[in-house]
Design a protein around this motif. Structure first.
Motif, short mmCIF file in Angstrom:
data_model
loop_
_atom_site.label_atom_id
_atom_site.label_comp_id
_atom_site.label_asym_id
_atom_site.label_seq_id
_atom_site.Cartn_x
_atom_site.Cartn_y
_atom_site.Cartn_z
N GLY A 176 -2.73 -4.80 -4.44
CA GLY A 176 -2.63 -3.67 -3.51
C GLY A 176 -3.96 -3.33 -2.87
N GLN A 177 -5.02 -3.41 -3.67
CA GLN A 177 -6.35 -3.14 -3.14
C GLN A 177 -6.73 -4.20 -2.11
OE1 GLN A 177 -9.28 -2.13 -6.21
NE2 GLN A 177 -7.59 -1.36 -7.46
N HIS A 179 2.35 2.86 -3.05
CA HIS A 179 1.46 3.67 -3.89
C HIS A 179 0.89 4.88 -3.14
CE1 HIS A 179 1.43 0.78 -7.19
NE2 HIS A 179 1.51 -0.13 -6.25
N LEU A 208 -2.77 1.65 -7.64
CA LEU A 208 -2.88 0.52 -6.72
C LEU A 208 -3.59 -0.62 -7.43
CD1 LEU A 208 -2.16 -0.17 -3.72
CD2 LEU A 208 -4.54 0.39 -3.17
N ILE A 251 0.84 -1.21 0.00
CA ILE A 251 0.00 0.00 0.00
C ILE A 251 0.87 1.25 0.00
CG2 ILE A 251 -1.78 1.31 1.22
CD1 ILE A 251 -2.43 -1.49 2.63
#
Length: 147
Positions: free
Chosen positions: A121-122, A10, A117, A7
């Motif tokens: 990443g999400q 980004h 992201l 996370i």
């Protein structure tokens, strides 16, 4: 730790323009979940079409994202940051716990579209926020708030 690193990799674009990202997040939250707008008395009267340029909305969104950034940078050791937030959201603002889940989804979407992201990443953000929200919920219970 891997989730936090993914996370934070980004987070730079968000940190570089908290106000713009904050406005995007809150505008989208209110568009996708109109009932959430009622939880913010100072924004209750803002028409959907006027949100994008609203300075107060941008400022509050920036506050939300700065706090999220602060939480992320603790890499899970967030108790000292989270406790006062949970307390104010339970006792003063009366924010139901599900609203943290809703804004998490909106932040995932906005970061995916604007900060690069990706899906992993999400998912990392959802994983981190699941823990954060569970901790908020525990604090809510201690305070006797059934949000």
């Amino acid at each position: 730790m891997a989730d936090y690193d993914l996370i934070l990799k980004h987070w730079g674009p968000v940190e570089a323009d908290y106000s713009a990202y904050g406005n995007l997040v809150l505008t989208r939250l209110f568009h996708e979940y109109p009932d959430t707008q009622k939880l913010f008395p100072k924004f209750a009267g803002i028409a959907q079409g006027d949100m994008a340029g609203n300075a107060a909305l941008s400022a509050h969104g920036a506050t939300v994202l700065k706090k999220l950034g602060e939480l992320l940078k603790t890499r899970g050791n967030h108790g000292a940051v989270l406790k006062p937030l949970a307390n104010s959201h339970a006792t003063k603002h009366k924010i139901p716990i599900n609203n943290f889940r809703l804004i998490t989804e909106v932040i995932c979407k906005v970061m995916g579209e604007k900060a690069g992201l990706d899906a992993a990443g999400q998912q990392a953000l959802r994983n981190v926020m699941t823990t954060v929200i569970a901790d908020i919920e525990a604090d809510y219970k201690e305070l006797g708030f059934a949000g």
